[in-house]
Each structure stands twice: as structure tokens, then as C-alpha cells.
Design a protein around this motif. Structure first.
Motif, PDB file in Angstrom:
ATOM      1  N   TYR A   1       0.563  -0.813  -0.085  1.00 56.70           N
ATOM      2  CA  TYR A   1       0.058   0.259  -0.089  1.00 56.70           C
ATOM      3  C   TYR A   1       0.425   1.172  -0.245  1.00 56.70           C
ATOM      4  O   TYR A   1       1.282   1.877   0.482  1.00 56.70           O
ATOM      5  CB  TYR A   1      -1.302  -0.158   1.373  1.00 56.70           C
ATOM      6  CG  TYR A   1      -1.721  -1.059   1.660  1.00 56.70           C
ATOM      7  CD1 TYR A   1      -1.050  -2.568   1.748  1.00 56.70           C
ATOM      8  CD2 TYR A   1      -3.063  -1.500   0.731  1.00 56.70           C
ATOM      9  CE1 TYR A   1      -1.605  -3.508   2.031  1.00 56.70           C
ATOM     10  CE2 TYR A   1      -4.092  -2.111   1.029  1.00 56.70           C
ATOM     11  CZ  TYR A   1      -2.943  -3.742   2.071  1.00 56.70           C
ATOM     12  OH  TYR A   1      -4.091  -4.972   2.100  1.00 56.70           O
TER      13      TYR A   1
ATOM     14  N   VAL B   1      -2.041   7.626  -0.280  1.00 52.74           N
ATOM     15  CA  VAL B   1      -1.762   7.885   1.086  1.00 52.74           C
ATOM     16  C   VAL B   1      -0.658   8.855   0.411  1.00 52.74           C
ATOM     17  O   VAL B   1      -0.076   9.187  -0.483  1.00 52.74           O
ATOM     18  CB  VAL B   1      -1.054   7.059   1.725  1.00 52.74           C
ATOM     19  CG1 VAL B   1       0.049   7.468   2.570  1.00 52.74           C
ATOM     20  CG2 VAL B   1      -2.656   6.201   2.161  1.00 52.74           C
ATOM     21  N   VAL B   2      -0.444  10.068   0.764  1.00 54.94           N
ATOM     22  CA  VAL B   2       0.985  10.796   0.812  1.00 54.94           C
ATOM     23  C   VAL B   2       2.221  10.304   1.831  1.00 54.94           C
ATOM     24  O   VAL B   2       2.803  10.421   0.509  1.00 54.94           O
ATOM     25  CB  VAL B   2       0.602  12.697   1.369  1.00 54.94           C
ATOM     26  CG1 VAL B   2       1.684  13.055   1.550  1.00 54.94           C
ATOM     27  CG2 VAL B   2      -0.424  13.324   0.783  1.00 54.94           C
ATOM     28  N   THR B   3       2.370  10.148   2.853  1.00 51.85           N
ATOM     29  CA  THR B   3       4.063   9.479   3.436  1.00 51.85           C
ATOM     30  C   THR B   3       3.426   8.434   3.703  1.00 51.85           C
ATOM     31  O   THR B   3       2.627   8.761   4.699  1.00 51.85           O
ATOM     32  CB  THR B   3       4.909  10.935   3.641  1.00 51.85           C
ATOM     33  OG1 THR B   3       5.296  11.840   2.086  1.00 51.85           O
ATOM     34  CG2 THR B   3       6.311  10.167   3.988  1.00 51.85           C
TER      35      THR B   3
ATOM     36  N   SER C   1       2.573   1.142   3.168  1.00 57.79           N
ATOM     37  CA  SER C   1       2.485   0.121   4.648  1.00 57.79           C
ATOM     38  C   SER C   1       2.108  -1.469   2.942  1.00 57.79           C
ATOM     39  O   SER C   1       2.783  -1.562   2.282  1.00 57.79           O
ATOM     40  CB  SER C   1       1.225  -0.355   4.772  1.00 57.79           C
ATOM     41  OG  SER C   1       0.465   0.610   5.434  1.00 57.79           O
TER      42      SER C   1
ATOM     43  N   PHE D   1      -3.115  -0.441  15.377  1.00 53.55           N
ATOM     44  CA  PHE D   1      -2.579  -1.133  13.969  1.00 53.55           C
ATOM     45  C   PHE D   1      -1.963   0.219  13.503  1.00 53.55           C
ATOM     46  O   PHE D   1      -2.003   1.022  13.540  1.00 53.55           O
ATOM     47  CB  PHE D   1      -3.701  -2.182  13.496  1.00 53.55           C
ATOM     48  CG  PHE D   1      -4.673  -1.035  13.478  1.00 53.55           C
ATOM     49  CD1 PHE D   1      -6.287  -2.316  14.452  1.00 53.55           C
ATOM     50  CD2 PHE D   1      -5.286  -0.152  13.176  1.00 53.55           C
ATOM     51  CE1 PHE D   1      -7.573  -2.020  14.562  1.00 53.55           C
ATOM     52  CE2 PHE D   1      -6.548   0.510  12.978  1.00 53.55           C
ATOM     53  CZ  PHE D   1      -7.746  -0.304  14.021  1.00 53.55           C
ATOM     54  N   PRO D   2      -0.719  -0.742  12.691  1.00 48.63           N
ATOM     55  CA  PRO D   2       0.431   0.788  12.322  1.00 48.63           C
ATOM     56  C   PRO D   2      -0.098   0.676  11.004  1.00 48.63           C
ATOM     57  O   PRO D   2      -1.499   0.646  10.314  1.00 48.63           O
ATOM     58  CB  PRO D   2       0.900  -0.525  11.253  1.00 48.63           C
ATOM     59  CG  PRO D   2       0.482  -1.802  12.601  1.00 48.63           C
ATOM     60  CD  PRO D   2       0.106  -1.545  12.929  1.00 48.63           C
ATOM     61  N   MET D   3      -0.585   2.510  10.893  1.00 48.22           N
ATOM     62  CA  MET D   3      -1.255   2.956   9.695  1.00 48.22           C
ATOM     63  C   MET D   3      -0.481   4.493   9.678  1.00 48.22           C
ATOM     64  O   MET D   3       0.346   4.790  10.476  1.00 48.22           O
ATOM     65  CB  MET D   3      -2.266   4.064  10.332  1.00 48.22           C
ATOM     66  CG  MET D   3      -3.547   2.725  10.456  1.00 48.22           C
ATOM     67  SD  MET D   3      -4.883   3.891  11.322  1.00 48.22           S
ATOM     68  CE  MET D   3      -4.737   3.540  12.681  1.00 48.22           C
ATOM     69  N   PRO D   4      -0.307   4.873   7.878  1.00 48.99           N
ATOM     70  CA  PRO D   4       0.710   5.790   7.504  1.00 48.99           C
ATOM     71  C   PRO D   4       0.310   6.735   8.529  1.00 48.99           C
ATOM     72  O   PRO D   4       0.979   7.657   8.700  1.00 48.99           O
ATOM     73  CB  PRO D   4      -0.208   6.095   6.295  1.00 48.99           C
ATOM     74  CG  PRO D   4      -0.690   4.585   5.608  1.00 48.99           C
ATOM     75  CD  PRO D   4      -0.994   4.077   7.148  1.00 48.99           C
ATOM     76  N   ILE D   5      -0.391   7.336   8.768  1.00 47.21           N
ATOM     77  CA  ILE D   5      -0.980   8.787   9.589  1.00 47.21           C
ATOM     78  C   ILE D   5      -0.118   8.435  10.786  1.00 47.21           C
ATOM     79  O   ILE D   5      -0.073  10.120  11.393  1.00 47.21           O
ATOM     80  CB  ILE D   5      -2.697   9.162   9.324  1.00 47.21           C
ATOM     81  CG1 ILE D   5      -2.634   8.305  10.073  1.00 47.21           C
ATOM     82  CG2 ILE D   5      -3.321   9.394   7.936  1.00 47.21           C
ATOM     83  CD1 ILE D   5      -4.762   8.423  10.783  1.00 47.21           C
ATOM     84  N   ASP D   6       0.206   7.863  11.325  1.00 49.35           N
ATOM     85  CA  ASP D   6       0.636   7.748  12.162  1.00 49.35           C
ATOM     86  C   ASP D   6       2.457   7.654  12.243  1.00 49.35           C
ATOM     87  O   ASP D   6       3.121   7.869  12.905  1.00 49.35           O
ATOM     88  CB  ASP D   6      -0.197   6.858  13.607  1.00 49.35           C
ATOM     89  CG  ASP D   6      -1.676   6.996  13.994  1.00 49.35           C
ATOM     90  OD1 ASP D   6      -1.413   7.679  13.926  1.00 49.35           O
ATOM     91  OD2 ASP D   6      -1.862   5.991  13.884  1.00 49.35           O
TER      92      ASP D   6
ATOM     93  N   VAL E   1       4.206   8.467   9.927  1.00 49.13           N
ATOM     94  CA  VAL E   1       4.950   9.712   8.766  1.00 49.13           C
ATOM     95  C   VAL E   1       5.502  10.380   9.813  1.00 49.13           C
ATOM     96  O   VAL E   1       5.241  10.664  10.886  1.00 49.13           O
ATOM     97  CB  VAL E   1       3.618  10.190   8.414  1.00 49.13           C
ATOM     98  CG1 VAL E   1       3.264  11.050   8.899  1.00 49.13           C
ATOM     99  CG2 VAL E   1       4.329  11.149   7.433  1.00 49.13           C
ATOM    100  N   GLY E   2       7.004  10.831  10.013  1.00 49.57           N
ATOM    101  CA  GLY E   2       7.394  11.884  10.175  1.00 49.57           C
ATOM    102  C   GLY E   2       8.131  11.084  11.600  1.00 49.57           C
ATOM    103  O   GLY E   2       8.454  11.704  12.107  1.00 49.57           O
TER     104      GLY E   2
ATOM    105  N   PHE F   1       1.162  -6.761   9.504  1.00 49.57           N
ATOM    106  CA  PHE F   1       1.597  -5.742   8.727  1.00 49.57           C
ATOM    107  C   PHE F   1       2.341  -4.407   9.575  1.00 49.57           C
ATOM    108  O   PHE F   1       1.573  -4.231  10.422  1.00 49.57           O
ATOM    109  CB  PHE F   1      -0.200  -4.978   8.923  1.00 49.57           C
ATOM    110  CG  PHE F   1      -0.353  -3.861   7.440  1.00 49.57           C
ATOM    111  CD1 PHE F   1      -1.103  -4.679   6.697  1.00 49.57           C
ATOM    112  CD2 PHE F   1      -0.846  -2.703   8.620  1.00 49.57           C
ATOM    113  CE1 PHE F   1      -1.169  -3.424   5.852  1.00 49.57           C
ATOM    114  CE2 PHE F   1      -1.444  -1.672   7.404  1.00 49.57           C
ATOM    115  CZ  PHE F   1      -1.606  -2.412   6.059  1.00 49.57           C
TER     116      PHE F   1
ATOM    117  N   PRO G   1       3.197  13.786  11.370  1.00 52.96           N
ATOM    118  CA  PRO G   1       2.754  13.323  12.160  1.00 52.96           C
ATOM    119  C   PRO G   1       1.733  13.406  13.024  1.00 52.96           C
ATOM    120  O   PRO G   1       1.463  15.014  13.397  1.00 52.96           O
ATOM    121  CB  PRO G   1       3.388  12.403  13.163  1.00 52.96           C
ATOM    122  CG  PRO G   1       4.798  13.608  13.625  1.00 52.96           C
ATOM    123  CD  PRO G   1       5.093  14.097  11.803  1.00 52.96           C
TER     124      PRO G   1
ATOM    125  N   ASN H   1      -5.021   7.389   3.884  1.00 50.86           N
ATOM    126  CA  ASN H   1      -4.861   6.840   5.477  1.00 50.86           C
ATOM    127  C   ASN H   1      -4.990   4.854   5.178  1.00 50.86           C
ATOM    128  O   ASN H   1      -5.461   4.827   3.354  1.00 50.86           O
ATOM    129  CB  ASN H   1      -4.782   6.518   6.196  1.00 50.86           C
ATOM    130  CG  ASN H   1      -4.666   6.293   7.953  1.00 50.86           C
ATOM    131  OD1 ASN H   1      -3.141   5.611   7.689  1.00 50.86           O
ATOM    132  ND2 ASN H   1      -5.519   6.112   8.574  1.00 50.86           N
TER     133      ASN H   1
END
Lengths: 352, 352
Positions: A157, A253-255, A258, A295-300, A302-303, A325, B188, B209
Motif C-alpha cells: 500500500y 496516501v501522502v507518505t 504499508s 494497528f500500524p497506519m501511515p497517518i501515525d 509518517v515523520g 502488517f 505525524p 490513510n
């Protein structure tokens, strides 16, 4: 070395180069001079790094004189041409392109996994893996050490910033066109019509869509991105017979890339011991409490520096397999952070 | 039967029920009366179906008097209570909830795969599979017939409309908050902050996301959605020992579920023969020319009947395995269309 070493950043104004400059401001300082280098149109710009305003210089052979380590965040063909020139001028090159990764005499280094390989660099070049490989492999290596990896089945992803700033700009423009009073994406063609020719570097709209394609066509229907993940995973883990099947998919998703991972091992696995191995692994953060929404997600992710890993389950029908994941910042661990870590290993090793 | 049979649609004003009414207007007409039934708050509304304005009636035992087939598009607990009542009143029930799917004496019917099972309905109930299972299984069954399926490793890309209209509304509101001049999703917490409490039915923001969770926690970290895909695939294909591992992930797509599939068979496979089998399969459209930008995507599959399948590759490291990507409209083949097809099979079978 008496004085602190000199670092050159080639491609300092690109998507990865910009993150690298940010990172250098927040990491333990091991560098004396930092020399920013970019293509002609960026020369003369100033970039803030470690609290200093640095002026971007031109990519010339002389730019590498006196440089100890040169990090390259540029397209394959630029690296292929300029990395050997930087080596001739005395620099160790850490290359983030795909130009040298699979060459036998160029180590593919992930500091959490194979740090010793920085010493074996007959061509003066060390390679950084593909961003999707890096995000995932940091979480797989501790499980391989525990159980002995035999096979990986992967579905990605991948964020639009993996295609550079042009990818981010394209998604941004597309979102402006699909967000509003009307609900798009519920009739055939409505998203394509709204997005029009604002595709940016992608073969289809990303807004309200997923695109099962990244990179170029290699062979037998496989994409370059999918083959990179296979070949680089084998090289990094030192498992030339590892079975790998990957399907690479771009998502809006920007950054934050997954990967859904199905990993088959040589022995029976146990989800709780797997969690324990990951909890203690460098560069990994365990986020695995679905009942609590964790669970792991890009919005968390990132950075942040680590690979976020969760959804760890033993396969119901195979006691030797784990499903999990993983999410990581494709511009940090997936690119800039890993090159910074390799560069630091080089100078640490030299100062011994 | 002399006159045309009567169809009842229970849950006619929900996300799936609405699509079913649309479908009934465009399919070959096999129905006499169509009776729309919904919960109290929708009673009295009018819905356009086959060019007529139909008034939605209340869910009562008497509503099923004279009904030949009753299609249920309602939550599990509503089906569990009302389906037996409809059967008592003489209707054959086609249920789209999870209430009866895994019961031994309730067939799980996919008309392209196991149409004969509509005849074996000791409880008067036929079940419709989960939307993710349906999207994927239509493309897998022809390959199973060709090669003999042994194992599935799946990763899903599920649209928000799988969580009903509330899911669509939530994504719509979230997109309004993240689209604009600022680029969100690159720091983040910025997406969480923008979305605030507009989560709708999801445990985390969907805009910009991906959320590796769908359904509820079942056991050992597995979600209900993941277990449904495993159990229903085994039942539909009649393969009680099939190995299945699925990771279910929600993505910011309005309608159109996609699945990355790694399928292992009993014999060696060949990508071109696999394409040929899929080209001739009912309910499937082959879209597999990545060099020309042709692969299955939700924005193209939405509003269409078939499962779109492409990215067909023989695994590089396993001559018995295929990797592929499938996308289908989760409200049509994934729900309303399949129930309409089952209902039509029931009356066709009866009229013989």
C-alpha cells in the motif's frame, strides 16, 4: 581523523534530500562541513540544515574534493554517472538509487540487519534499498533470526511521495477535484472525468482509487518495484533461495508505505514470541492491540523513524506462517534515514 | 407457475438495497410484484424500481404473505430474527447477512460457481457470501477448475461503502477537511487533527490513510472479515482443507473492493493459460495489459457487474503459484447482484 568528516548531499532539494537535511538537524552531529549539491535549476538556493543557511552548489567533479561521504538521492542514471566520479575524488558513496543495488561488489546495507557490510566496499559504493523493501525488511529480519525465513508473500500500500514531490502534488490537485458536495467514486468514470489529465507521474487517478502498479514492466507481467523487493530482500537477508511474491499497489496516501506480509518459516511460530522478538528489535515499534484500535497506519508512522508493525497472527492453516502488517515513512527509514545511518556507520568505522 | 413470482426486498432503502432496486430495473424481468420492506423510519418512502414508484412497507410477518422469494439486505441480527418468519410465511429467503452463511444446512451460493446448490435448502434459506469473498472467488473458481487450488494468501483494499452509507458519508466529510491548499499527511498527527471526530463507522481516519482492520476481533488477532473470507471460500469451493490467510485493509475508495491474490495450486501453472481460463469465465472481465495502463481498479469496476481481474503472473519462485489482482463492485457482485442472481435461479428452477 582529527577534524569532523565532510558530508555531501547530492539531490539536496528533492523529496528525499529535503527530509535528509531535516534529519541531519535532529540526529547526533557527526559531521563537520555539510555540502549540498543539486541540479542546475536549484543551484544558489539556500536550505536550512543544522540551524545554518547552506547554499546549494552545482554537481561538478570538484564538488567532491575533500568530501568523506557523499549521499546520492537522485535518479538512477544520475547516480550511475556521478557516483564513480565522487569515488575517484576520494568520497565513499551511499547511493539511494537503483543503479548499484544488485551489483555483486556493492553491499546493500540496512544498519539494523547487516551493519558489518559497510566495510566491504571494493568500488567505494554502498547502496540503500528500495523504500518498500526497507520499510518491511526491518520488521522481518528479527523474525528470520528467530524462526528462519523461507518465503514471503507481500502486498503493498504505497504512498504517492514514493514517486517524489510530483506524486504528492498530483494527489493534492486530484483531491481538490473529487472533494465537495457530490459523492464521486460511486459511478463508473466519474473519478476519471473529475481528475482529467491531472495524473502526475501515475498511470491512473489516485484519488478515491488504488492502482496496482509501481515502476516499469520488467518481464512476464512483473513490475520493476515487485522485482526489487524480491531481489533486495534476498540480498539483505543473505538468503539467495528465499521465495518472494510481491504485488505493489499505489494508494491515496501522502507518505507512509504499508505492506501486508505473509511470512513462512522453517519452524513452527508463535504470535506472542514473534511480538516479543519485535518488541526488542532495533528500528521497530510494535503496535498490536486491534481491540483498542491500535494497528500500524501511515497517518501515525509518517515523520517517525521506526517501522511500525502489528496485526501479528499465526496463520490458521499453517503453524509455520505469520501474517502481519508493517507501515513506515518511505522518505525516512525508506530512504533518507537509512542513508544517514549508513553514512554515520562509515565514519564511525573509520574513526576506530 | 402461471403468474410471475413475487419478490420482497427487505432493507430496500439501505446501501445494498438501493443498488438492488437499480439492478432490478436493468435485468431481464422475471418478477411480478416487487414488495419493498424496510425499518420503521423508512416506511412510507417511495423508491423508483422498474419505472414504478413503490412505497416502502413495514417489516411484519404479514408482509411476507404471498412472497415467493425474499431478499434480506439487513444486519445479522435482523436476518437471524426475520428470515425464519419469512420462510414460515412461504418465502424462500436469500440472505445477504452473516447470520446463516456458515450453517451446514444453508447453502452459500455463487451462481457462476455452485448454482445447483439453490435446490438443497432444507431451512428455506440460501446465503450470499461476504462482499470481499464474492469479488475474489468468481475469479479464483475458474483457476481452481484448471489447476486444483491448495492455498490462498490474500490482502484486501476495501472500499468505505462496505460499511454502508455511513462509511461513504464519513469519507466524504473527511475529504472535505483534508483537501485544500495545505498538504496534509506529511507530518505525524496532521490528518487525525483535521479529521477530528468525523470517523463514522471506522476506528481511524480513512482520508489519506489505510486502516488494516475490518469487522470485529474474533480470535488470536484475526478479524471477523478475515475469518469470513477463509471460511466462506472453503465452503463455496467445496474445499474444507483449503489453506487461507487474509489481511483485510480499508482504503479511501468509495465503492470497489480489490484483493491482491497469491494462489497456490496442485500442478504447475502458466500465466497465458490462466488468462485464457479467465477470459472464458462467466462473471469475469480480464484487464491485463500493464504496459498499456490496463489493470483492475475500483474507479473502473464501480457500477459494473463482473469481477475485473489482471496483473496475472506466475510466481518467480514457485511454478505452482499465480499472483493476481481482482477488483469488483462490492455493492453489486459483492452483494445486490449476487442476491438477485440467486433469487432468479430459485424461480427459474421452480418454473421447470
Amino acid at each position: 581523523m582529527a577534524s569532523l568528516p565532510t558530508l555531501a548531499v547530492v539531490g539536496a532539494t528533492g523529496a528525499v534530500g529535503t527530509v535528509l537535511c531535516d534529519l541531519l538537524s535532529s540526529r547526533r552531529n557527526v559531521w563537520g562541513e555539510i555540502r549540498l549539491i543539486a541540479s542546475a535549476r536549484s543551484v544558489g538556493r539556500t536550505v536550512r540544515c543544522r540551524g545554518e543557511e547552506l547554499t546549494v552548489g552545482a554537481l561538478t567533479p570538484e564538488a567532491f574534493d575533500g568530501v568523506d561521504v557523499a549521499v546520492f538521492d537522485v535518479p538512477d542514471e544520475v547516480s550511475a554517472h556521478w557516483a564513480p566520479i565522487a569515488v575517484d575524488r576520494g568520497a565513499v558513496v551511499v547511493d539511494n538509487s537503483g543503479a548499484f543495488r544488485m551489483e555483486r561488489d556493492v553491499p546493500l546495507v540496512v544498519p539494523e540487519i547487516n551493519p558489518d557490510q559497510v566495510r566491504h566496499r571494493p568500488r567505494g559504493i554502498l547502496a540503500n534499498a528500495n523504500c518498500t523493501t526497507l520499510t518491511m525488511i526491518v520488521a522481518i529480519a528479527p523474525l528470520h533470526r528467530e524462526y528462519g525465513l523461507r518465503e514471503l508473500v507481500l502486498a503493498s500500500y504505497q504512498a504517492v511521495s514514493g514517486a517524489g514531490q510530483a506524486g504528492v502534488d498530483a494527489l493534492q490537485r486530484q483531491l481538490g477535484k473529487v472533494a465537495g458536495d457530490r459523492v464521486l467514486g460511486s459511478r463508473p468514470g466519474d473519478v476519471r472525468q473529475a481528475v482529467g489529465d491531472e495524473l502526475g507521474p501515475f498511470p491512473a487517478p489516485l484519488a478515491l482509487n488504488v492502482v496496482p502498479w509501481a515502476g516499469s514492466l520488467v518481464d512476464q507481467g512483473w513490475s520493476s518495484e515487485e522485482m526489487k523487493i524480491r531481489n533486495e530482500s534476498r540480498k539483505i537477508l543473505g538468503l539467495p533461495d528465499l521465495k518472494v511474491s510481491a504485488t505493489c499497489v499505489r494508494v491515496p496516501v501522502v507518505t507512509g508505505h504499508s505492506v501486508a506480509v505473509h511470512a513462512v518459516f522453517g519452524v513452527e511460530v508463535d504470535a506472542e514470541s514473534a511480538r516479543e522478538a519485535l518488541r526488542n528489535a532495533p528500528g521497530v515499534i510494535l503496535v498490536d492491540d486491534p481491540a483498542a484500535g491500535e494497528f500500524p497506519m501511515p497517518i501515525d508512522a509518517v515523520g517517525t523513524d521506526p517501522s511500525w508493525v502489528g496485526r501479528i497472527r499465526r496463520a490458521v492453516d499453517d503453524p509455520r506462517a505469520l501474517d502481519l502488517f508493517v507501515t513506515g515513512d518511505n522518505l525516512r527509514k525508506g530512504a533518507a534515514l537509512n542513508t544517514a545511518q549508513i553514512a554515520e556507520l562509515v565514519v564511525r568505522d573509520r574513526s576506530r
